[in-house]
Design a protein around this motif. Structure first.
Motif, PDB file in Angstrom:
ATOM      1  N   GLN A 150      35.158  41.960  25.888  1.00 48.66           N
ATOM      2  CA  GLN A 150      35.463  41.410  26.126  1.00 48.66           C
ATOM      3  C   GLN A 150      35.979  39.959  26.388  1.00 48.66           C
ATOM      4  O   GLN A 150      36.094  39.588  25.382  1.00 48.66           O
ATOM      5  CB  GLN A 150      34.848  41.888  27.443  1.00 48.66           C
ATOM      6  N   THR A 173      37.873  36.373  28.587  1.00 49.73           N
ATOM      7  CA  THR A 173      38.202  35.912  29.707  1.00 49.73           C
ATOM      8  C   THR A 173      39.830  34.547  29.123  1.00 49.73           C
ATOM      9  O   THR A 173      39.053  34.527  27.491  1.00 49.73           O
ATOM     10  CB  THR A 173      37.887  35.380  31.107  1.00 49.73           C
ATOM     11  N   SER A 192      41.336  31.510  30.327  1.00 44.07           N
ATOM     12  CA  SER A 192      42.356  30.842  31.694  1.00 44.07           C
ATOM     13  C   SER A 192      43.083  29.597  31.560  1.00 44.07           C
ATOM     14  O   SER A 192      43.542  29.467  29.974  1.00 44.07           O
ATOM     15  CB  SER A 192      41.399  29.635  31.457  1.00 44.07           C
ATOM     16  N   LYS A 204      37.494  33.050  26.605  1.00 40.76           N
ATOM     17  CA  LYS A 204      36.337  33.191  25.967  1.00 40.76           C
ATOM     18  C   LYS A 204      35.868  34.781  25.542  1.00 40.76           C
ATOM     19  O   LYS A 204      37.000  35.995  26.065  1.00 40.76           O
ATOM     20  CB  LYS A 204      35.896  33.206  27.700  1.00 40.76           C
ATOM     21  N   HIS A 223      28.574  34.881  24.050  1.00 39.13           N
ATOM     22  CA  HIS A 223      29.641  34.773  24.152  1.00 39.13           C
ATOM     23  C   HIS A 223      30.197  33.322  23.510  1.00 39.13           C
ATOM     24  O   HIS A 223      29.137  32.910  23.759  1.00 39.13           O
ATOM     25  CB  HIS A 223      29.761  34.798  25.729  1.00 39.13           C
ATOM     26  N   ASP A 228      33.843  30.202  22.872  1.00 43.57           N
ATOM     27  CA  ASP A 228      34.276  30.100  23.866  1.00 43.57           C
ATOM     28  C   ASP A 228      35.274  29.215  22.773  1.00 43.57           C
ATOM     29  O   ASP A 228      34.578  28.122  22.117  1.00 43.57           O
ATOM     30  CB  ASP A 228      34.850  29.209  25.261  1.00 43.57           C
ATOM     31  N   LEU A 283      30.042  38.755  34.372  1.00 41.47           N
ATOM     32  CA  LEU A 283      31.056  39.004  34.601  1.00 41.47           C
ATOM     33  C   LEU A 283      31.549  40.033  35.930  1.00 41.47           C
ATOM     34  O   LEU A 283      31.009  40.093  36.223  1.00 41.47           O
ATOM     35  CB  LEU A 283      31.289  39.507  33.304  1.00 41.47           C
ATOM     36  N   PHE A 318      44.309  32.709  35.159  1.00 41.75           N
ATOM     37  CA  PHE A 318      43.110  33.747  34.679  1.00 41.75           C
ATOM     38  C   PHE A 318      43.432  34.736  34.371  1.00 41.75           C
ATOM     39  O   PHE A 318      43.858  35.746  35.529  1.00 41.75           O
ATOM     40  CB  PHE A 318      42.317  33.663  35.436  1.00 41.75           C
ATOM     41  N   SER A 369      41.356  38.432  32.459  1.00 46.98           N
ATOM     42  CA  SER A 369      39.847  39.353  31.795  1.00 46.98           C
ATOM     43  C   SER A 369      40.716  40.796  31.135  1.00 46.98           C
ATOM     44  O   SER A 369      41.965  41.112  31.786  1.00 46.98           O
ATOM     45  CB  SER A 369      38.917  39.092  32.440  1.00 46.98           C
ATOM     46  N   SER A 370      39.646  41.217  30.339  1.00 48.87           N
ATOM     47  CA  SER A 370      40.231  42.356  29.558  1.00 48.87           C
ATOM     48  C   SER A 370      39.221  43.680  30.957  1.00 48.87           C
ATOM     49  O   SER A 370      39.893  45.449  30.705  1.00 48.87           O
ATOM     50  CB  SER A 370      38.631  42.798  28.695  1.00 48.87           C
ATOM     51  N   GLU A 405      36.096  30.953  35.400  1.00 50.08           N
ATOM     52  CA  GLU A 405      35.387  32.348  35.607  1.00 50.08           C
ATOM     53  C   GLU A 405      36.443  33.536  35.988  1.00 50.08           C
ATOM     54  O   GLU A 405      35.717  34.976  35.752  1.00 50.08           O
ATOM     55  CB  GLU A 405      34.000  32.449  35.452  1.00 50.08           C
ATOM     56  N   GLY A 406      36.883  33.298  36.979  1.00 47.46           N
ATOM     57  CA  GLY A 406      37.923  34.512  37.699  1.00 47.46           C
ATOM     58  C   GLY A 406      37.536  35.188  39.377  1.00 47.46           C
ATOM     59  O   GLY A 406      37.757  35.865  39.578  1.00 47.46           O
TER      60      GLY A 406
END
Length: 439
Positions: free
Chosen positions: A27, A29, A31, A61, A68, A70, A108, A149, A151-152, A282-283
């Protein structure tokens, strides 16, 4: 095509390419941060340096099996080059993940504000005209700031807001100075003229002989810039869910119900309409929060790690869980009545070098700075030598708080380290019956 749309489209292209490159069960993220800023530096009331900065970067990330890592990547603006940089960064993170331990607290989960900004030449002309004959040192920064932002899991957020910030000082021939700022979303020539005239009037008083005060307790007025320093100290963990849960918050007694502020004090994290995006790095979505309600503790700032560790609901707070869009409710004291209501005491424009002298009691110490004046019978008499104060926020904003001003000042962070900051504070001035000076 507008700059905002072009940047958003470029970001979407990077996101789409990243989604195609991800391998199950990975996965990610992503930004995004960008700016197009005009910078002008003044010295002796003349333009000494002018420039334009355009930059963009992404923070990638990668997440896999509870691990995880970054990586920050500077973008070139060339779609092919940026896609290649992102692909190389993805592989670098893939190579790093197996070397890392699992994180037990991993959890998440589109806004555009096109405020019109004035032409830089117009602003420079107004500043130089207002500062004619004065020794002005200052820094002007303006332009759009963008944040993104993705993410997957399909999340996508975009934020852009325009702003300007003119941070300046006027120096007297004796070396004393008045520090001030004028910031916002819409440059108003009349508003700037009023702010500059106030600084010019204070500069004239700095020519009088310095008054030295004995340690003791004095009536005082804290201008918004001075109050911002105090609020900044309280923001260091004061509203943080992690700090409150670990009992290290300087506002621990407020959240425990053992102490309170004056009912005049209501403080929000006002994300809507601010420079800050409505989503965290982080969304997580961010919404307006009531941190202090009529002197009593309200909401806490909860980041994803605190949510996982303490069984709370994340509300989009940053990793440090500090407010970035403070908004204090105004009071009833008119600006024209400040000196009259102060009567005899201290008019404090700025504070600095603050630190805690007793953190559990929110007691802090610091120095007066720049234009601090001794006032008698509602009239400024003399500038005051630099003094140290030591007092509790529960006193300054609690038992000793007499009034807050009707008018508030928008104070934007002047930090340009790495990139322009988006933090802001909309604050009134505060009239205090007793402020303790120690030396």
């Amino acid at each position: 095509m507008s700059t905002s749309k072009s940047q958003a489209d470029s970001f979407k292209a990077l996101v789409n390419g990243l989604r195609e490159a991800i391998r199950e069960p990975e996965q990610f993220t992503l930004s995004y941060a960008a700016e197009s800023s005009a910078f002008v530096r003044f010295n002796h009331a003349k333009v000494r340096q002018a420039g334009q900065v355009q930059q963009a970067s992404v923070g990638l990330k990668l997440i896999n099996d509870g691990r995880h890592a970054d990586l920050d990547i500077t973008l070139s603006g060339d779609a092919h080059v940026d896609a290649q940089r992102l692909a190389e960064g993805l592989q670098q993170l893939r190579d790093t993940l197996p070397l890392l331990p699992q994180d037990p607290y991993l959890l998440l989960n589109y806004t555009v504000r096109e405020h019109p900004l004035p032409d830089t030449e117009q602003v420079v002309a107004e500043i130089t005209r207002a500062a004619e004959g004065l020794d002005l040192v200052g820094f002007y920064a303006a332009g759009p700031i963008s944040r993104g932002f993705a993410s997957s899991s399909g999340a996508f957020g975009w934020h852009q807001a325009n702003s300007f910030n003119f941070d300046f000082s006027l120096f007297h021939a004796n070396g004393q100075a008045v520090k001030a700022s004028y910031a916002g979303h819409d440059w108003n020539s009349e508003g700037f003229a009023r702010r500059f005239q106030q600084a010019r009037e204070q500069l004239e008083f700095l020519g009088r002989p310095l008054r030295t005060l004995a340690p003791g307790q004095y009536r005082a007025y804290l201008a918004p810039a001075a109050l911002e320093e105090i609020m900044g100290m309280l923001s260091w963990g004061g509203f943080s869910a992690q700090s409150i849960a670990s009992k290290s918050s300087p506002l621990q007694k407020l959240y425990a119900g053992d102490h309170s502020f004056s009912p005049l004090v209501s403080l929000d994290e006002q994300v809507s309409g601010s420079l800050s995006p409505a989503f965290s790095g982080e969304g997580y979505p961010r919404s307006d929060l009531k941190l202090i309600v009529e002197g009593k503790a309200g909401a806490q700032l909860v980041g994803s790690r605190s949510a996982a560790e303490y069984g709370l609901t994340a509300n989009g707070a940053s990793g440090g869980e500090s407010p970035t869009a403070l908004n204090m409710a105004p009071g009833a004291l008119a600006d024209a009545e400040i000196l009259k209501q102060l009567g005899t005491g201290l008019y404090i424009s700025n504070l600095w070098y603050l630190n805690y002298s007793d953190q559990p009691m929110a007691r802090m110490t610091g120095m007066t700075r720049f234009a601090t004046f001794w006032v008698e019978n509602g009239e400024i008499q003399a500038p005051v030598s630099t003094m140290r104060f030591d007092d509790s926020a529960y006193s300054l904003l609690g038992s000793q708080l007499e009034a807050l001003t009707e008018e508030r000042e928008l104070l934007l962070s002047a930090s340009t380290y790495s990139q322009r900051a988006t933090a802001s504070a909309l604050l009134p001035g505060a009239l205090i019956s007793k402020l303790t000076l120690t030396l």
